[in-house]
Enzyme design. Structure first.
Site, mmCIF file in Angstrom:
data_model
loop_
_atom_site.group_PDB
_atom_site.id
_atom_site.type_symbol
_atom_site.label_atom_id
_atom_site.label_comp_id
_atom_site.label_asym_id
_atom_site.label_seq_id
_atom_site.Cartn_x
_atom_site.Cartn_y
_atom_site.Cartn_z
ATOM 1 N N TYR A 77 -5.970 6.957 4.234
ATOM 2 C CA TYR A 77 -6.156 5.931 3.213
ATOM 3 C C TYR A 77 -5.455 4.628 3.586
ATOM 4 O O TYR A 77 -6.070 3.553 3.615
ATOM 5 C CB TYR A 77 -5.652 6.396 1.829
ATOM 6 C CG TYR A 77 -5.516 5.210 0.924
ATOM 7 C CD1 TYR A 77 -6.640 4.647 0.342
ATOM 8 C CD2 TYR A 77 -4.286 4.569 0.755
ATOM 9 C CE1 TYR A 77 -6.549 3.489 -0.420
ATOM 10 C CE2 TYR A 77 -4.187 3.421 0.003
ATOM 11 C CZ TYR A 77 -5.311 2.887 -0.582
ATOM 12 O OH TYR A 77 -5.231 1.731 -1.296
ATOM 13 N N GLU A 95 0.821 -1.211 0.000
ATOM 14 C CA GLU A 95 0.000 0.000 0.000
ATOM 15 C C GLU A 95 0.854 1.260 0.000
ATOM 16 O O GLU A 95 0.522 2.246 -0.659
ATOM 17 C CB GLU A 95 -0.955 0.006 1.202
ATOM 18 C CG GLU A 95 -2.090 -1.005 1.085
ATOM 19 C CD GLU A 95 -2.990 -0.747 -0.121
ATOM 20 O OE1 GLU A 95 -3.044 0.404 -0.606
ATOM 21 O OE2 GLU A 95 -3.633 -1.705 -0.580
ATOM 22 N N ASP A 136 -9.293 6.359 -1.871
ATOM 23 C CA ASP A 136 -8.189 6.814 -2.715
ATOM 24 C C ASP A 136 -8.764 7.577 -3.908
ATOM 25 O O ASP A 136 -9.949 7.874 -3.953
ATOM 26 C CB ASP A 136 -7.345 5.619 -3.165
ATOM 27 C CG ASP A 136 -8.081 4.773 -4.188
ATOM 28 O OD1 ASP A 136 -9.322 4.810 -4.197
ATOM 29 O OD2 ASP A 136 -7.421 4.097 -4.984
#
Length: 320
Positions: A92, A11, A110
């Site tokens: 996020y 991520e 996102d």
DNA sequence: GATGCGTGGTA
DNA sequence: TTACCAAGCAT
């Protein structure tokens, strides 16, 4: 459930970076630092070298700091709020890790999700002001039974919808599983409304390529914060608004040497400015022990792209 | 809230 | 070719 370390690493790598760019680098990084313990134990220079070329180098500095915090704590944070406290983890990434690695009912918002939601609810408020509105609307997915059952898959599906159907340009509304409930279908291509872009100014620098007799190049190290913080570099001037004359540049050389100008310039674009670099080179034999001399091939691997361009310029001019 | 922070791919 | 874009975060 996926390994939290791997989800977290992927991520972070994917922040503002394409899947295609991340895929090979993720595997390589994992091979070198297989666990959070291995990452925490590594020296900062090794982590920064492994990140070279990926951009946004503050991510690597924060990743390393977070790994050390996790190792010191002895465990990963148990929820999104805990992840959110780590360096480099924002709203996020905290939500994505909690949903995908922990199976918790979080909705990571996102750019894909913002775009999908802006169209689904026909939000015409311009970015970035609309971010708060879009995030609030995205929270509405929390009541969806599919999301409660499989939060990680739901998040992934939302990303995939945005990446393949609800694309920024030419959205494939005819193929969209949500087209019937979509309020913004007629104006999908115009949503979300983007803020006007400011032109990027030009900056200028001059750099100094010192080569020894064995095909090695002298590298420097950037300060640990700000632009390219913590990365290796090729020594040079500040990047200023006006071009450097030979005399001005040579007055900034790191040490006296028979510097020769390499013909041409190297160009590089950053997010917020464009850069033109001149290059001077010299063959030098320095007995010093504290300098960082590296074979050219190794330098090309560990330098950020902006400095690799100088190596390309030198090679094209026959300097080696 | 605006700005700083990289890079490579695509149209 | 220029412009835009990509699973954001810190300050």
């Amino acid at each position: 459930m996926p390994d939290p370390y791997q989800v977290w690493l992927s991520e972070v790598m994917l922040q503002q970076t394409t899947v295609a760019a991340v895929a090979p680098r993720f595997q390589r990084f994992l091979g070198r630092f297989p666990t959070v313990a291995a990452l925490a134990a590594a020296p900062a220079e090794a982590v920064m070298e492994e990140w070279a070329g990926l951009g946004y180098y503050a991510r690597a500095r924060a990743l390393h700091a977070a790994a050390r915090a996790i190792a010191a704590a002895g465990a990963f944070p148990p929820d999104a709020a805990g992840w959110r406290e780590l360096p480099g983890i924002g709203p996020y990434t905290a939500a994505a890790v909690a949903a995908i690695a922990l199976g918790q009912p979080e909705v990571p918002v996102d750019g894909n999700v913002e775009r999908v939601v802006a169209r689904l609810f026909a939000v015409t408020e311009p970015m970035p002001r609309a971010k708060k509105t879009l995030a609030a609307l995205a929270q509405g997915f929390s009541s969806d039974p599919a999301m409660r059952a499989r939060p990680g898959d739901f998040a992934q599906a939302l990303f995939d919808l945005g990446a393949t159907i609800c694309t920024p340009k030419n959205p494939a509304c005819a193929l969209c599983p949500w087209r019937e409930g979509c309020a913004g279908q007629a104006m999908a291509a115009d949503l979300p409304v983007r803020a006007e872009k400011v032109p990027r100014p030009m900056r200028h620098g001059a750099h100094f390529l010192a080569l020894d007799g064995a095909g090695r190049v002298l590298l420097g190290r950037r300060p640990g914060h700000g632009l390219l913080g913590g990365m290796a570099d090729i020594p040079g001037t500040a990047w200023t608004g006006a071009p450097w004359t030979d005399a001005e540049a040579l007055a900034e050389a790191p040490f006296a040497a028979p510097w020769a100008a390499v013909p041409g310039v190297a160009l590089h674009g950053f997010t917020h400015f464009q850069l033109t670099m001149r290059l001077f080179w010299a063959r030098v034999e320095i007995p010093g022990t504290n300098q960082d001399w590296r074979p050219l091939a190794e330098a090309a691997r560990i330098l950020p792209t902006v400095f690799r361009r100088l190596l390309v310029l030198a090679e094209g001019a026959g300097v080696r």
